[in-house]
Design a protein around this motif. Structure first.
Motif, PDB file in Angstrom:
ATOM      1  N   VAL A   1       0.846  -1.188   0.000  1.00  0.00           N
ATOM      2  CA  VAL A   1       0.000   0.000   0.000  1.00  0.00           C
ATOM      3  C   VAL A   1       0.879   1.235   0.000  1.00  0.00           C
ATOM      4  CG1 VAL A   1      -1.674   1.366   1.305  1.00  0.00           C
ATOM      5  CG2 VAL A   1      -1.930  -1.119   1.165  1.00  0.00           C
ATOM      6  N   GLU A   2       0.643   2.109  -0.974  1.00  0.00           N
ATOM      7  CA  GLU A   2       1.270   3.421  -0.979  1.00  0.00           C
ATOM      8  C   GLU A   2       0.369   4.355  -0.168  1.00  0.00           C
ATOM      9  OE1 GLU A   2       2.855   6.529  -4.334  1.00  0.00           O
ATOM     10  OE2 GLU A   2       0.808   5.763  -4.534  1.00  0.00           O
ATOM     11  N   PHE A   3       0.920   4.911   0.904  1.00  0.00           N
ATOM     12  CA  PHE A   3       0.151   5.850   1.730  1.00  0.00           C
ATOM     13  C   PHE A   3       0.533   7.262   1.320  1.00  0.00           C
ATOM     14  CE2 PHE A   3      -1.013   8.256   5.520  1.00  0.00           C
ATOM     15  CZ  PHE A   3      -2.294   7.777   5.726  1.00  0.00           C
ATOM     16  N   HIS A   4      -0.433   7.973   0.760  1.00  0.00           N
ATOM     17  CA  HIS A   4      -0.187   9.224   0.044  1.00  0.00           C
ATOM     18  C   HIS A   4      -0.434  10.426   0.946  1.00  0.00           C
ATOM     19  CE1 HIS A   4      -0.493  12.215  -3.164  1.00  0.00           C
ATOM     20  NE2 HIS A   4      -0.141  11.302  -4.040  1.00  0.00           N
ATOM     21  N   ASP A   5       0.594  11.233   1.180  1.00  0.00           N
ATOM     22  CA  ASP A   5       0.430  12.456   1.962  1.00  0.00           C
ATOM     23  C   ASP A   5       1.604  13.369   1.658  1.00  0.00           C
ATOM     24  OD1 ASP A   5      -1.129  13.974   3.676  1.00  0.00           O
ATOM     25  OD2 ASP A   5      -0.219  13.187   5.503  1.00  0.00           O
ATOM     26  N   ASP A   6       1.371  14.513   1.021  1.00  0.00           N
ATOM     27  CA  ASP A   6       2.459  15.426   0.683  1.00  0.00           C
ATOM     28  C   ASP A   6       2.800  16.322   1.860  1.00  0.00           C
ATOM     29  OD1 ASP A   6       2.767  14.431  -1.850  1.00  0.00           O
ATOM     30  OD2 ASP A   6       1.538  15.955  -2.820  1.00  0.00           O
ATOM     31  N   TRP A   7       4.096  16.409   2.147  1.00  0.00           N
ATOM     32  CA  TRP A   7       4.571  17.176   3.295  1.00  0.00           C
ATOM     33  C   TRP A   7       5.540  18.286   2.923  1.00  0.00           C
ATOM     34  CZ3 TRP A   7       5.954  11.841   5.728  1.00  0.00           C
ATOM     35  CH2 TRP A   7       4.773  11.208   6.179  1.00  0.00           C
ATOM     36  N   GLY A   8       5.881  18.390   1.645  1.00  0.00           N
ATOM     37  CA  GLY A   8       6.858  19.393   1.241  1.00  0.00           C
ATOM     38  C   GLY A   8       6.468  20.088  -0.043  1.00  0.00           C
ATOM     39  N   ASN A   9       7.221  21.150  -0.343  1.00  0.00           N
ATOM     40  CA  ASN A   9       7.082  21.850  -1.610  1.00  0.00           C
ATOM     41  C   ASN A   9       8.421  21.809  -2.333  1.00  0.00           C
ATOM     42  OD1 ASN A   9       8.689  24.044  -0.497  1.00  0.00           O
ATOM     43  ND2 ASN A   9       6.829  24.725   0.557  1.00  0.00           N
ATOM     44  N   GLN A  10       8.604  22.641  -3.342  1.00  0.00           N
ATOM     45  CA  GLN A  10       9.826  22.585  -4.135  1.00  0.00           C
ATOM     46  C   GLN A  10      11.057  23.050  -3.361  1.00  0.00           C
ATOM     47  OE1 GLN A  10       8.445  20.625  -6.578  1.00  0.00           O
ATOM     48  NE2 GLN A  10       9.737  21.713  -8.024  1.00  0.00           N
ATOM     49  N   ARG A  11      10.833  23.770  -2.265  1.00  0.00           N
ATOM     50  CA  ARG A  11      11.956  24.363  -1.533  1.00  0.00           C
ATOM     51  C   ARG A  11      12.197  23.743  -0.161  1.00  0.00           C
ATOM     52  NH1 ARG A  11      11.214  30.889  -2.504  1.00  0.00           N
ATOM     53  NH2 ARG A  11      11.354  30.862  -4.777  1.00  0.00           N
ATOM     54  N   SER A  12      11.128  23.307   0.492  1.00  0.00           N
ATOM     55  CA  SER A  12      11.304  22.875   1.881  1.00  0.00           C
ATOM     56  C   SER A  12      10.054  22.154   2.365  1.00  0.00           C
ATOM     57  CB  SER A  12      11.575  24.089   2.779  1.00  0.00           C
ATOM     58  OG  SER A  12      10.449  24.948   2.793  1.00  0.00           O
ATOM     59  N   LEU A  13      10.006  21.911   3.675  1.00  0.00           N
ATOM     60  CA  LEU A  13       8.834  21.317   4.299  1.00  0.00           C
ATOM     61  C   LEU A  13       7.691  22.325   4.358  1.00  0.00           C
ATOM     62  CD1 LEU A  13      10.589  19.662   7.383  1.00  0.00           C
ATOM     63  CD2 LEU A  13       9.975  18.572   5.218  1.00  0.00           C
ATOM     64  N   MET A  14       6.463  21.795   4.467  1.00  0.00           N
ATOM     65  CA  MET A  14       5.305  22.672   4.640  1.00  0.00           C
ATOM     66  C   MET A  14       4.973  22.886   6.109  1.00  0.00           C
ATOM     67  SD  MET A  14       2.830  21.852   1.388  1.00  0.00           S
ATOM     68  CE  MET A  14       2.766  20.069   1.395  1.00  0.00           C
ATOM     69  N   PHE A  15       5.692  22.205   6.987  1.00  0.00           N
ATOM     70  CA  PHE A  15       5.598  22.421   8.433  1.00  0.00           C
ATOM     71  C   PHE A  15       6.896  21.890   9.017  1.00  0.00           C
ATOM     72  CE2 PHE A  15       2.730  19.024   6.937  1.00  0.00           C
ATOM     73  CZ  PHE A  15       3.525  17.919   7.222  1.00  0.00           C
ATOM     74  N   SER A  16       7.122  22.136  10.286  1.00  0.00           N
ATOM     75  CA  SER A  16       8.419  21.787  10.872  1.00  0.00           C
ATOM     76  C   SER A  16       8.536  20.284  11.132  1.00  0.00           C
ATOM     77  CB  SER A  16       8.614  22.548  12.188  1.00  0.00           C
ATOM     78  OG  SER A  16       7.787  21.988  13.204  1.00  0.00           O
ATOM     79  N   VAL A  17       9.775  19.858  11.315  1.00  0.00           N
ATOM     80  CA  VAL A  17      10.039  18.466  11.665  1.00  0.00           C
ATOM     81  C   VAL A  17       9.343  18.106  12.973  1.00  0.00           C
ATOM     82  CG1 VAL A  17      11.850  16.807  12.318  1.00  0.00           C
ATOM     83  CG2 VAL A  17      12.240  18.420  10.427  1.00  0.00           C
ATOM     84  N   ASN A  18       9.386  19.021  13.946  1.00  0.00           N
ATOM     85  CA  ASN A  18       8.757  18.749  15.239  1.00  0.00           C
ATOM     86  C   ASN A  18       7.234  18.675  15.127  1.00  0.00           C
ATOM     87  OD1 ASN A  18      11.168  18.596  16.624  1.00  0.00           O
ATOM     88  ND2 ASN A  18      11.166  20.735  17.252  1.00  0.00           N
ATOM     89  N   THR A  19       6.647  19.501  14.268  1.00  0.00           N
ATOM     90  CA  THR A  19       5.198  19.427  14.055  1.00  0.00           C
ATOM     91  C   THR A  19       4.828  18.079  13.453  1.00  0.00           C
ATOM     92  OG1 THR A  19       4.944  21.825  13.809  1.00  0.00           O
ATOM     93  CG2 THR A  19       3.251  20.436  12.797  1.00  0.00           C
ATOM     94  N   HIS A  20       5.600  17.622  12.487  1.00  0.00           N
ATOM     95  CA  HIS A  20       5.360  16.297  11.906  1.00  0.00           C
ATOM     96  C   HIS A  20       5.476  15.217  12.980  1.00  0.00           C
ATOM     97  CE1 HIS A  20       6.542  12.526   9.869  1.00  0.00           C
ATOM     98  NE2 HIS A  20       5.730  12.930   8.915  1.00  0.00           N
ATOM     99  N   ARG A  21       6.511  15.329  13.807  1.00  0.00           N
ATOM    100  CA  ARG A  21       6.741  14.315  14.841  1.00  0.00           C
ATOM    101  C   ARG A  21       5.587  14.262  15.839  1.00  0.00           C
ATOM    102  NH1 ARG A  21      10.359  11.232  17.246  1.00  0.00           N
ATOM    103  NH2 ARG A  21      11.839  11.605  15.580  1.00  0.00           N
ATOM    104  N   GLU A  22       5.052  15.408  16.187  1.00  0.00           N
ATOM    105  CA  GLU A  22       4.002  15.473  17.201  1.00  0.00           C
ATOM    106  C   GLU A  22       2.621  15.168  16.639  1.00  0.00           C
ATOM    107  OE1 GLU A  22       1.906  18.766  20.177  1.00  0.00           O
ATOM    108  OE2 GLU A  22       3.797  19.232  19.184  1.00  0.00           O
ATOM    109  N   MET A  23       2.328  15.684  15.434  1.00  0.00           N
ATOM    110  CA  MET A  23       0.949  15.670  14.945  1.00  0.00           C
ATOM    111  C   MET A  23       0.655  14.557  13.938  1.00  0.00           C
ATOM    112  SD  MET A  23      -0.191  18.119  16.756  1.00  0.00           S
ATOM    113  CE  MET A  23      -1.853  18.254  16.094  1.00  0.00           C
ATOM    114  N   ILE A  24       1.668  14.042  13.240  1.00  0.00           N
ATOM    115  CA  ILE A  24       1.432  13.072  12.171  1.00  0.00           C
ATOM    116  C   ILE A  24       2.115  11.738  12.410  1.00  0.00           C
ATOM    117  CG2 ILE A  24       1.815  12.611   9.702  1.00  0.00           C
ATOM    118  CD1 ILE A  24       1.383  15.607   9.200  1.00  0.00           C
ATOM    119  N   LEU A  25       3.357  11.755  12.858  1.00  0.00           N
ATOM    120  CA  LEU A  25       4.138  10.525  13.014  1.00  0.00           C
ATOM    121  C   LEU A  25       3.446   9.449  13.846  1.00  0.00           C
ATOM    122  CD1 LEU A  25       6.750   8.905  12.578  1.00  0.00           C
ATOM    123  CD2 LEU A  25       7.747  10.169  14.516  1.00  0.00           C
ATOM    124  N   PRO A  26       2.821   9.773  14.978  1.00  0.00           N
ATOM    125  CA  PRO A  26       2.205   8.695  15.774  1.00  0.00           C
ATOM    126  C   PRO A  26       1.154   7.901  15.001  1.00  0.00           C
ATOM    127  CG  PRO A  26       2.333  10.724  17.056  1.00  0.00           C
ATOM    128  CD  PRO A  26       2.684  11.090  15.644  1.00  0.00           C
TER     129      PRO A  26
END
Length: 203
Positions: A105-130
């Protein structure tokens, strides 16, 4: 993933959102109709579109979705929504495996743009990673591999991606430095590769 704002206030999801009832789907009927296709020794693969950030965008549009991830007043609401989405995704993946022998299964969720992340690494760790971790654990328990999809320049998220337990991530080759990623994380992670021959190339 956006067709217009669904909610003026994200908190409305608990009252107004209509969730699909997977029990109502004709799983056995679809299996019977596709018996020839499913009778294969090749890996059967599918995509779950609109992961957590993309689904949030579909509810309240991009700007407010990005704000919701970092607004302390919305943190509990977002966690409740993502937990409920996780339950749905796990149920769906389990049924796809049970009825159609989906093994990847490919789990589809875009987190970046052409230049960088769309939110911080810590935000990803807290809000999405779990929630990614929960999906991966449940999929692996069924014998299903998970390929994380995320376009954009997201090299900074590599430690989180590894921690999530996903089996691979291909990445957007025209914006990421895959050589750097392999040099720094190749002993910890299997990177997916797209093979796209040039137009007119010989076999």
């Amino acid at each position: 993933m956006s067709k217009g704002r669904m909610f003026q206030d994200l908190e409305e999801w608990e009252e107004k959102l209509v969730w699909p009832n997977l029990d109502e789907y004709d799983w056995e009927g679809v299996k019977a109709k596709n018996a020839d296709y499913l009778n294969t020794d090749k890996i059967i693969y599918t995509t779950v579109f609109c992961g957590f950030f993309e689904r949030l965008i579909s509810f309240v549009e991009f700007e407010d979705a990005a704000l919701a991830l970092i607004d302390p007043d919305q943190e509990e609401t977002v966690h409740k929504l993502f937990a409920r989405l996780t339950d749905l995704y796990i149920d769906y993946i389990g049924r796809m495996h049970k009825y159609y022998n989906v093994e990847l299964v490919e789990f589809h969720d875009d987190w970046g743009n052409q230049r960088s992340l769309m939110f911080s690494v810590n935000t990803h760790r807290e809000m999405i990673l779990p929630y990614i971790k929960r999906i991966v654990e449940a999929a692996h328990a069924e014998g299903v591999f998970i390929e994380q999809h995320s376009c954009g320049k997201i090299e900074a998220l590599m430690p989180n991606i590894i921690e999530s337990g996903v089996d691979t991530w291909r990445g957007q080759g025209n914006v990421i430095d895959k050589k750097w990623l392999v040099d720094n994380y190749g002993d910890q992670f299997r990177f997916g590769v797209d093979i796209r021959p040039e137009e007119g190339a010989s076999e």
